[in-house]
Design a protein around this motif. Structure first.
Motif, PDB file in Angstrom:
ATOM      1  N   ALA A   7      88.903  -3.031  58.926  1.00 52.24           N
ATOM      2  CA  ALA A   7      89.817  -3.679  59.864  1.00 52.24           C
ATOM      3  C   ALA A   7      90.118  -2.704  61.010  1.00 52.24           C
ATOM      4  O   ALA A   7      89.702  -1.562  60.962  1.00 52.24           O
ATOM      5  CB  ALA A   7      91.103  -4.058  59.143  1.00 52.24           C
ATOM      6  N   GLU A   8      90.825  -3.177  62.024  1.00 50.09           N
ATOM      7  CA  GLU A   8      91.194  -2.278  63.123  1.00 50.09           C
ATOM      8  C   GLU A   8      92.110  -1.157  62.619  1.00 50.09           C
ATOM      9  O   GLU A   8      91.918   0.007  62.908  1.00 50.09           O
ATOM     10  CB  GLU A   8      91.969  -3.063  64.205  1.00 50.09           C
ATOM     11  N   ILE A   9      93.132  -1.592  61.868  1.00 44.97           N
ATOM     12  CA  ILE A   9      94.113  -0.666  61.310  1.00 44.97           C
ATOM     13  C   ILE A   9      94.046  -0.780  59.789  1.00 44.97           C
ATOM     14  O   ILE A   9      94.046  -1.888  59.248  1.00 44.97           O
ATOM     15  CB  ILE A   9      95.545  -1.036  61.793  1.00 44.97           C
ATOM     16  N   CYS A  10      94.018   0.359  59.103  1.00 49.88           N
ATOM     17  CA  CYS A  10      93.820   0.319  57.651  1.00 49.88           C
ATOM     18  C   CYS A  10      95.093  -0.089  56.898  1.00 49.88           C
ATOM     19  O   CYS A  10      96.188  -0.081  57.452  1.00 49.88           O
ATOM     20  CB  CYS A  10      93.323   1.682  57.157  1.00 49.88           C
ATOM     21  N   ASN A  11      94.914  -0.431  55.632  1.00 48.56           N
ATOM     22  CA  ASN A  11      96.028  -0.885  54.795  1.00 48.56           C
ATOM     23  C   ASN A  11      97.145   0.145  54.675  1.00 48.56           C
ATOM     24  O   ASN A  11      98.317  -0.197  54.595  1.00 48.56           O
ATOM     25  CB  ASN A  11      95.527  -1.184  53.387  1.00 48.56           C
ATOM     26  N   ILE A  12      96.758   1.416  54.628  1.00 49.39           N
ATOM     27  CA  ILE A  12      97.766   2.458  54.443  1.00 49.39           C
ATOM     28  C   ILE A  12      98.668   2.535  55.679  1.00 49.39           C
ATOM     29  O   ILE A  12      99.881   2.598  55.571  1.00 49.39           O
ATOM     30  CB  ILE A  12      97.096   3.816  54.147  1.00 49.39           C
ATOM     31  N   CYS A  13      98.065   2.470  56.869  1.00 48.74           N
ATOM     32  CA  CYS A  13      98.863   2.502  58.098  1.00 48.74           C
ATOM     33  C   CYS A  13      99.777   1.285  58.198  1.00 48.74           C
ATOM     34  O   CYS A  13     100.877   1.359  58.740  1.00 48.74           O
ATOM     35  CB  CYS A  13      97.958   2.556  59.325  1.00 48.74           C
ATOM     36  N   LEU A  14      99.303   0.149  57.666  1.00 51.02           N
ATOM     37  CA  LEU A  14     100.094  -1.084  57.769  1.00 51.02           C
ATOM     38  C   LEU A  14     101.206  -1.153  56.721  1.00 51.02           C
ATOM     39  O   LEU A  14     102.113  -1.966  56.822  1.00 51.02           O
ATOM     40  CB  LEU A  14      99.184  -2.307  57.609  1.00 51.02           C
ATOM     41  N   ASP A  15     101.138  -0.283  55.720  1.00 46.74           N
ATOM     42  CA  ASP A  15     102.089  -0.325  54.608  1.00 46.74           C
ATOM     43  C   ASP A  15     103.443   0.259  55.021  1.00 46.74           C
ATOM     44  O   ASP A  15     103.607   1.466  55.176  1.00 46.74           O
ATOM     45  CB  ASP A  15     101.492   0.488  53.441  1.00 46.74           C
ATOM     46  N   GLU A  16     104.417  -0.635  55.196  1.00 44.24           N
ATOM     47  CA  GLU A  16     105.709  -0.187  55.720  1.00 44.24           C
ATOM     48  C   GLU A  16     106.588   0.516  54.690  1.00 44.24           C
ATOM     49  O   GLU A  16     107.636   1.056  55.021  1.00 44.24           O
ATOM     50  CB  GLU A  16     106.456  -1.377  56.338  1.00 44.24           C
ATOM     51  N   THR A  17     106.151   0.486  53.424  1.00 49.62           N
ATOM     52  CA  THR A  17     106.959   1.156  52.403  1.00 49.62           C
ATOM     53  C   THR A  17     106.658   2.659  52.356  1.00 49.62           C
ATOM     54  O   THR A  17     107.307   3.406  51.645  1.00 49.62           O
ATOM     55  CB  THR A  17     106.689   0.576  50.997  1.00 49.62           C
ATOM     56  N   ARG A  18     105.667   3.083  53.117  1.00 47.45           N
ATOM     57  CA  ARG A  18     105.292   4.504  53.059  1.00 47.45           C
ATOM     58  C   ARG A  18     106.229   5.374  53.893  1.00 47.45           C
ATOM     59  O   ARG A  18     106.713   4.966  54.940  1.00 47.45           O
ATOM     60  CB  ARG A  18     103.853   4.671  53.533  1.00 47.45           C
ATOM     61  N   ASP A  19     106.455   6.585  53.397  1.00 48.72           N
ATOM     62  CA  ASP A  19     107.345   7.534  54.088  1.00 48.72           C
ATOM     63  C   ASP A  19     106.713   8.019  55.397  1.00 48.72           C
ATOM     64  O   ASP A  19     105.496   8.035  55.534  1.00 48.72           O
ATOM     65  CB  ASP A  19     107.582   8.760  53.195  1.00 48.72           C
ATOM     66  N   ASN A  20     107.555   8.452  56.315  1.00 47.18           N
ATOM     67  CA  ASN A  20     107.055   8.957  57.590  1.00 47.18           C
ATOM     68  C   ASN A  20     106.602  10.408  57.516  1.00 47.18           C
ATOM     69  O   ASN A  20     107.032  11.274  58.280  1.00 47.18           O
ATOM     70  CB  ASN A  20     108.126   8.800  58.669  1.00 47.18           C
ATOM     71  N   ILE A  21     105.744  10.638  56.550  1.00 54.32           N
ATOM     72  CA  ILE A  21     105.144  11.951  56.341  1.00 54.32           C
ATOM     73  C   ILE A  21     103.648  11.766  56.540  1.00 54.32           C
ATOM     74  O   ILE A  21     103.116  10.711  56.228  1.00 54.32           O
ATOM     75  CB  ILE A  21     105.405  12.423  54.888  1.00 54.32           C
ATOM     76  N   LEU A  22     102.997  12.786  57.080  1.00 56.04           N
ATOM     77  CA  LEU A  22     101.565  12.662  57.351  1.00 56.04           C
ATOM     78  C   LEU A  22     100.798  13.727  56.588  1.00 56.04           C
ATOM     79  O   LEU A  22     101.080  14.914  56.718  1.00 56.04           O
ATOM     80  CB  LEU A  22     101.358  12.849  58.851  1.00 56.04           C
ATOM     81  N   MET A  23      99.855  13.287  55.784  1.00 59.19           N
ATOM     82  CA  MET A  23      98.964  14.236  55.105  1.00 59.19           C
ATOM     83  C   MET A  23      97.651  14.256  55.884  1.00 59.19           C
ATOM     84  O   MET A  23      97.012  13.225  56.068  1.00 59.19           O
ATOM     85  CB  MET A  23      98.713  13.779  53.665  1.00 59.19           C
ATOM     86  N   VAL A  24      97.274  15.437  56.361  1.00 52.39           N
ATOM     87  CA  VAL A  24      96.032  15.556  57.130  1.00 52.39           C
ATOM     88  C   VAL A  24      94.899  15.965  56.194  1.00 52.39           C
ATOM     89  O   VAL A  24      94.973  17.007  55.534  1.00 52.39           O
ATOM     90  CB  VAL A  24      96.190  16.602  58.257  1.00 52.39           C
ATOM     91  N   VAL A  25      93.873  15.120  56.115  1.00 55.58           N
ATOM     92  CA  VAL A  25      92.746  15.410  55.223  1.00 55.58           C
ATOM     93  C   VAL A  25      91.432  15.421  56.007  1.00 55.58           C
ATOM     94  O   VAL A  25      91.363  14.921  57.121  1.00 55.58           O
ATOM     95  CB  VAL A  25      92.642  14.368  54.079  1.00 55.58           C
ATOM     96  N   GLU A  26      90.406  15.995  55.384  1.00 52.33           N
ATOM     97  CA  GLU A  26      89.115  16.097  56.075  1.00 52.33           C
ATOM     98  C   GLU A  26      88.374  14.763  56.142  1.00 52.33           C
ATOM     99  O   GLU A  26      87.681  14.486  57.105  1.00 52.33           O
ATOM    100  CB  GLU A  26      88.235  17.153  55.381  1.00 52.33           C
ATOM    101  N   GLY A  27      88.485  13.961  55.080  1.00 45.11           N
ATOM    102  CA  GLY A  27      87.720  12.715  55.069  1.00 45.11           C
ATOM    103  C   GLY A  27      88.352  11.672  54.167  1.00 45.11           C
ATOM    104  O   GLY A  27      89.310  11.941  53.437  1.00 45.11           O
ATOM    105  N   THR A  28      87.808  10.473  54.214  1.00 41.34           N
ATOM    106  CA  THR A  28      88.310   9.365  53.411  1.00 41.34           C
ATOM    107  C   THR A  28      88.146   9.623  51.914  1.00 41.34           C
ATOM    108  O   THR A  28      88.966   9.192  51.109  1.00 41.34           O
ATOM    109  CB  THR A  28      87.602   8.051  53.831  1.00 41.34           C
ATOM    110  N   LYS A  29      87.101  10.374  51.537  1.00 42.33           N
ATOM    111  CA  LYS A  29      86.913  10.683  50.110  1.00 42.33           C
ATOM    112  C   LYS A  29      88.105  11.482  49.586  1.00 42.33           C
ATOM    113  O   LYS A  29      88.611  11.237  48.499  1.00 42.33           O
ATOM    114  CB  LYS A  29      85.630  11.496  49.910  1.00 42.33           C
ATOM    115  N   GLU A  30      88.569  12.454  50.383  1.00 41.45           N
ATOM    116  CA  GLU A  30      89.722  13.271  49.983  1.00 41.45           C
ATOM    117  C   GLU A  30      90.973  12.400  49.900  1.00 41.45           C
ATOM    118  O   GLU A  30      91.789  12.556  49.003  1.00 41.45           O
ATOM    119  CB  GLU A  30      89.946  14.410  50.978  1.00 41.45           C
ATOM    120  N   LEU A  31      91.113  11.494  50.879  1.00 34.37           N
ATOM    121  CA  LEU A  31      92.260  10.574  50.859  1.00 34.37           C
ATOM    122  C   LEU A  31      92.270   9.773  49.553  1.00 34.37           C
ATOM    123  O   LEU A  31      93.306   9.647  48.898  1.00 34.37           O
ATOM    124  CB  LEU A  31      92.171   9.636  52.069  1.00 34.37           C
ATOM    125  N   MET A  32      91.122   9.268  49.162  1.00 33.66           N
ATOM    126  CA  MET A  32      91.039   8.457  47.945  1.00 33.66           C
ATOM    127  C   MET A  32      91.441   9.274  46.720  1.00 33.66           C
ATOM    128  O   MET A  32      92.151   8.791  45.844  1.00 33.66           O
ATOM    129  CB  MET A  32      89.609   7.938  47.745  1.00 33.66           C
TER     130      MET A  32
END
Ligand SMILES: [Zn+2]
Length: 198
Positions: free
Chosen positions: A67-92
């Protein structure tokens, strides 16, 4: 004698994958031709076409999405903290720990002068924009414990240090040189608990 062109093309394609040499590529191509049925092969080729067409980085965070914007970005229950990762595999992998309920920023790479990848090749403007627009109050830099990962972490720290946010580096119970992708869950949970201010 040479293989028929279409078979040779398939061997060449398999050889593009990391860690696949000519012999393995040959074996995979022969397996495809001799052992897989037509339906399986069709499904495989369809998936290849579909990922090329549909999967792209999220416009907001860089996570791979259809999609244009991913599910995680659209999830309003998430805290306003940002984890910076190298790739989607690490995110998973981090998501699977269930220990983190913030948002992510996916770099899709790391700064690596040896490979000709400088800061301009990674979209740090997008990171800054996300921090500003979403009023992020904390970032946790979770790049790998490699030379490139550390270099990238320091770079990020420098470009965000004037903002009114806390900057953390993920704590490494991970051995130096370790990839998050391959870390076990306990090690990762420890790494999240042991985050330190940068
Ligand atoms: Zn996203």
């Amino acid at each position: 004698m040479k293989y028929p062109k279409s078979l040779q093309d398939l061997i060449d394609s398999f050889q593009k994958y990391p860690g696949i040499g000519p012999k393995t590529a040959e074996r995979l191509a022969f397996f495809t031709v001799m052992k897989m049925n037509a339906e399986e092969v069709k499904k495989f080729s369809l998936s290849l076409n579909e990922v090329v067409e549909k999967i792209k980085p999220c416009k907001s965070c860089g996570n791979l999405t259809d999609a244009e914007i991913c599910n995680i970005c659209l999830d309003e229950t998430r805290d306003n903290i940002l984890m910076v990762v190298e790739g989607t595999k690490e995110l998973m992998v981090l998501e699977k720990t269930n220990q983190y309920n913030g948002k992510y920023f996916v770099l899709n790479g790391v700064i690596s002068p040896l490979n000709g990848i400088g800061p301009d090749e990674l979209d740090f403007d997008k990171l800054i924009k996300k921090i500003d627009e979403e009023k992020i109050r904390e970032i946790i830099i979770a790049t790998n414990a490699t030379v490139e990962g550390e270099m990238t972490a320091l770079y990020i720290k420098n470009i965000v240090k004037n903002k009114d946010i806390n900057i953390y580096r993920i704590g490494y119970g991970l051995p130096a040189g370790a990839d998050i992708e391959y870390a076990d869950e306990i090690t990762l949970i420890k790494a999240l608990e042991g985050k330190r201010i940068m």
